[in-house]
Scaffold this motif. Structure first.
Motif, PDB file in Angstrom:
ATOM      1  N   LYS A   1       4.125   6.322   9.206  1.00 28.40           N
ATOM      2  CA  LYS A   1       3.746   5.832   7.850  1.00 28.40           C
ATOM      3  C   LYS A   1       3.776   4.047   8.135  1.00 28.40           C
ATOM      4  N   GLU A   2       5.116   3.793   8.658  1.00 26.41           N
ATOM      5  CA  GLU A   2       5.373   2.331   8.964  1.00 26.41           C
ATOM      6  C   GLU A   2       4.631   1.685   9.784  1.00 26.41           C
ATOM      7  N   ASP A   3       4.157   2.440  10.798  1.00 22.15           N
ATOM      8  CA  ASP A   3       3.126   1.726  11.766  1.00 22.15           C
ATOM      9  C   ASP A   3       1.909   1.560  11.110  1.00 22.15           C
ATOM     10  N   ILE A   4       1.545   2.299  10.278  1.00 17.48           N
ATOM     11  CA  ILE A   4       0.068   2.306   9.644  1.00 17.48           C
ATOM     12  C   ILE A   4       0.104   1.119   8.659  1.00 17.48           C
ATOM     13  N   LEU A   5       1.347   1.292   8.008  1.00 20.20           N
ATOM     14  CA  LEU A   5       1.319   0.018   6.613  1.00 20.20           C
ATOM     15  C   LEU A   5       1.460  -1.302   7.522  1.00 20.20           C
TER      16      LEU A   5
ATOM     17  N   MET B   1       0.975  -1.088   0.062  1.00 19.63           N
ATOM     18  CA  MET B   1      -0.111  -0.004   0.094  1.00 19.63           C
ATOM     19  C   MET B   1       0.852   1.313   0.174  1.00 19.63           C
ATOM     20  N   ASN B   2       0.415   2.298  -0.677  1.00 20.02           N
ATOM     21  CA  ASN B   2       1.108   3.675  -0.560  1.00 20.02           C
ATOM     22  C   ASN B   2       0.502   4.573   0.139  1.00 20.02           C
ATOM     23  N   ILE B   3       1.136   5.422   0.922  1.00 17.32           N
ATOM     24  CA  ILE B   3       0.280   6.449   1.818  1.00 17.32           C
ATOM     25  C   ILE B   3       0.739   7.567   1.393  1.00 17.32           C
ATOM     26  N   TYR B   4      -0.133   8.487   1.187  1.00 19.26           N
ATOM     27  CA  TYR B   4       0.171   9.975   0.652  1.00 19.26           C
ATOM     28  C   TYR B   4      -0.244  10.864   1.727  1.00 19.26           C
ATOM     29  N   ASP B   5      -0.973  10.685   2.722  1.00 16.30           N
ATOM     30  CA  ASP B   5      -1.405  11.701   3.703  1.00 16.30           C
ATOM     31  C   ASP B   5      -2.087  11.009   4.963  1.00 16.30           C
ATOM     32  N   ILE B   6      -1.910  11.573   6.262  1.00 11.19           N
ATOM     33  CA  ILE B   6      -2.450  11.330   7.441  1.00 11.19           C
ATOM     34  C   ILE B   6      -2.878  12.523   7.808  1.00 11.19           C
ATOM     35  N   ASP B   7      -4.189  12.336   8.389  1.00  2.70           N
ATOM     36  CA  ASP B   7      -4.949  13.715   8.970  1.00  2.70           C
ATOM     37  C   ASP B   7      -5.747  13.005  10.312  1.00  2.70           C
ATOM     38  N   SER B   8      -6.437  13.839  10.975  1.00  2.87           N
ATOM     39  CA  SER B   8      -7.406  13.713  11.936  1.00  2.87           C
ATOM     40  C   SER B   8      -8.641  14.071  11.679  1.00  2.87           C
TER      41      SER B   8
ATOM     42  N   LYS C   1     -11.674  15.374  13.551  1.00  5.35           N
ATOM     43  CA  LYS C   1     -11.818  15.926  15.037  1.00  5.35           C
ATOM     44  C   LYS C   1     -13.127  15.821  15.457  1.00  5.35           C
ATOM     45  N   VAL C   2     -14.232  15.319  14.301  1.00  4.52           N
ATOM     46  CA  VAL C   2     -15.677  15.116  14.786  1.00  4.52           C
ATOM     47  C   VAL C   2     -15.772  13.944  15.418  1.00  4.52           C
ATOM     48  N   ILE C   3     -15.145  12.645  14.980  1.00  6.90           N
ATOM     49  CA  ILE C   3     -15.372  11.213  15.428  1.00  6.90           C
ATOM     50  C   ILE C   3     -14.020  10.978  16.159  1.00  6.90           C
ATOM     51  N   ASP C   4     -13.118  11.693  16.294  1.00  6.36           N
ATOM     52  CA  ASP C   4     -11.789  11.574  16.982  1.00  6.36           C
ATOM     53  C   ASP C   4     -10.964  10.254  16.251  1.00  6.36           C
ATOM     54  N   ALA C   5     -10.777  10.321  15.020  1.00  4.26           N
ATOM     55  CA  ALA C   5     -10.260   9.447  14.128  1.00  4.26           C
ATOM     56  C   ALA C   5      -9.120   9.826  13.353  1.00  4.26           C
ATOM     57  N   ILE C   6      -8.255   8.760  12.994  1.00  5.38           N
ATOM     58  CA  ILE C   6      -7.172   9.068  12.123  1.00  5.38           C
ATOM     59  C   ILE C   6      -7.537   8.747  10.660  1.00  5.38           C
ATOM     60  N   VAL C   7      -7.269   9.513   9.741  1.00  3.39           N
ATOM     61  CA  VAL C   7      -7.785   9.365   8.566  1.00  3.39           C
ATOM     62  C   VAL C   7      -6.441   9.208   7.430  1.00  3.39           C
ATOM     63  N   VAL C   8      -6.244   8.196   6.789  1.00  6.22           N
ATOM     64  CA  VAL C   8      -5.111   8.171   5.980  1.00  6.22           C
ATOM     65  C   VAL C   8      -5.677   8.013   4.575  1.00  6.22           C
ATOM     66  N   SER C   9      -5.013   8.658   3.637  1.00  5.25           N
ATOM     67  CA  SER C   9      -5.161   8.618   2.147  1.00  5.25           C
ATOM     68  C   SER C   9      -4.002   7.825   1.492  1.00  5.25           C
ATOM     69  N   GLY C  10      -4.411   6.815   0.638  1.00  2.00           N
ATOM     70  CA  GLY C  10      -3.432   5.890   0.061  1.00  2.00           C
ATOM     71  C   GLY C  10      -3.891   5.261  -0.821  1.00  2.00           C
ATOM     72  N   SER C  11      -3.350   4.470  -1.424  1.00  2.00           N
ATOM     73  CA  SER C  11      -3.847   3.390  -2.554  1.00  2.00           C
ATOM     74  C   SER C  11      -3.039   2.301  -2.373  1.00  2.00           C
ATOM     75  N   ILE C  12      -3.896   1.243  -3.075  1.00  2.00           N
ATOM     76  CA  ILE C  12      -3.348  -0.232  -3.331  1.00  2.00           C
ATOM     77  C   ILE C  12      -3.711  -0.741  -4.761  1.00  2.00           C
ATOM     78  N   THR C  13      -3.072  -1.606  -5.123  1.00  3.11           N
ATOM     79  CA  THR C  13      -3.422  -2.072  -6.767  1.00  3.11           C
ATOM     80  C   THR C  13      -4.853  -2.711  -6.700  1.00  3.11           C
ATOM     81  N   TYR C  14      -5.351  -2.939  -7.867  1.00  4.60           N
ATOM     82  CA  TYR C  14      -6.611  -3.761  -8.130  1.00  4.60           C
ATOM     83  C   TYR C  14      -6.378  -4.896  -7.767  1.00  4.60           C
ATOM     84  N   GLY C  15      -5.285  -5.636  -7.954  1.00  2.90           N
ATOM     85  CA  GLY C  15      -4.929  -6.927  -7.459  1.00  2.90           C
ATOM     86  C   GLY C  15      -5.183  -7.117  -6.014  1.00  2.90           C
ATOM     87  N   GLU C  16      -4.286  -6.190  -5.364  1.00  2.00           N
ATOM     88  CA  GLU C  16      -4.473  -6.187  -3.655  1.00  2.00           C
ATOM     89  C   GLU C  16      -5.987  -5.964  -3.051  1.00  2.00           C
TER      90      GLU C  16
END
Length: 340
Positions: A80-84, A1-8, A10-25
């Motif tokens: 990023k390493e933790d998330i991956l 998986m590729n990770i492009y951005d990590i954000d928060s 604030k409404v649901i106290d969540a971490i939101v990660v923007s990334g991509s995987i392949t169709y195969g994955e």
């Protein structure tokens, strides 16, 4: 998986990660999640997504998928390493918040020999410590409000994409026209109707006999099943042509009639190369000929508005063939159509 951005969030106290995987994955890791939870939507009829199936094989970029984890491991301090690492070890514990139908469509074409399994599928991944918070986010993604109708979506698109004045067209909303009508201005709702018909490749996108929700469903079905047209067929070219042809008072009056405008717009989609270079005089002659032929129909035997829309569509769809017809020849051609 590729990770492009990590954000928060604030409404649901969540971490939101923007990334991509392949169709195969995605086929391996995400498709098994489709029927995982009881509160996810029932899969729609596959016929509705047949167009997307073809587009995926042809190499389209699918709209992003949103998946979620209920966990307390990933926090604002995670890198990023933790998330991956967490994703690779726990993807089977996630569930789909938005994109079940798209993943189901991908599953159906996964064995096609023509699909590029290395194509990117973009992801939004939400990490939250509470299923209640994720359910809230799912509702706001999917059901927080009544979905926009196709008509509303077209209106929003037109407002954000087209600069009518720059394209040479004066356009007013119903509200603006109620205050003061500008000379030679077009009604925006008529252009919305024309654009909707253009996208659906059909002049018949309204029917008062059908309830609106079902009509919207039929329109969407027409839009997703419409065949491809060459790159020159754009609604912007329709607008530019209307802006040019309105220089004739006769053509302006003709185009401001909604049924004519809708029929012309959809017809031009098939005949853009035959119409776009017409002179103002040539187009004026064409609509005069059309009206002469149409005026010979018995109004007591037909539904004037519906027939005008259908015949103006056919006339401009087949303009290369019909442009040299005299009014009597055109009347004969139209009468054969209406007798079918």
């Amino acid at each position: 998986m590729n990770i492009y951005d990590i954000d928060s969030d604030k409404v649901i106290d969540a971490i939101v990660v923007s990334g991509s995987i392949t169709y195969g994955e995605a086929i391996e890791k995400l498709i098994p999640l489709i029927s995982k939870t009881e509160f996810q939507r029932k899969l729609q009829d596959k016929k509705f997504y047949e167009k997307l199936e073809r587009d995926i094989v042809d190499g389209c970029i699918m709209p992003s998928i949103t998946i979620a984890f209920v966990n307390k491991t990933i926090t604002a301090k995670s890198n990023k390493e933790d998330i991956l690492t967490f994703f690779d070890n726990n993807y089977q514990k996630s569930f789909v918040l938005d994109g079940i139908q798209r993943l189901n469509t991908l599953a159906r074409v996964s064995n096609s020999k023509d699909i590029n399994l290395d194509k990117k599928l973009y992801l939004n991944i939400i990490y939250s410590d509470s299923v209640d918070k994720l359910l809230y986010r799912m509702i706001t993604l999917n059901n927080g409000q009544k979905p926009m109708t196709p008509r509303h979506q077209v209106e929003v698109m037109m407002s954000n994409v087209f600069d009518f004045k720059e394209l040479g067209l004066e356009v007013q909303t119903e509200k603006e026209r109620a205050i003061k009508i500008k000379m030679n201005s077009f009604n925006k709702s008529d252009l919305v109707q024309a654009y909707l018909a253009y996208m659906a490749n059909s002049p018949m996108v309204d029917n008062k006999k059908i309830i609106q929700d079902k009509m919207d469903e039929l329109i969407v079905s027409k839009i997703v099943s419409a065949e491809k047209f060459d790159k020159d067929s754009t609604f912007e070219n329709v607008i530019k042509s209307v802006a040019k042809f309105q220089k004739s008072a006769i053509s302006l009056k003709w185009l401001k009639q909604a049924n004519n405008l809708v029929g012309f717009a959809v017809g031009m989609k098939s005949s853009v190369k035959d119409i776009i270079d017409l002179s103002v005089e040539e187009f004026e002659h064409a609509v005069i000929t059309f009206d002469q032929a149409f005026s010979d129909f018995n109004p007591s035997k037909i539904k004037l508005g519906k027939l005008r829309r259908e015949l103006s569509y056919d006339y401009f769809k087949n303009f290369a063939k019909l442009k040299d017809f005299e009014s009597l020849e055109l009347l004969e051609y139209f009468s054969e159509l209406t007798n079918d």
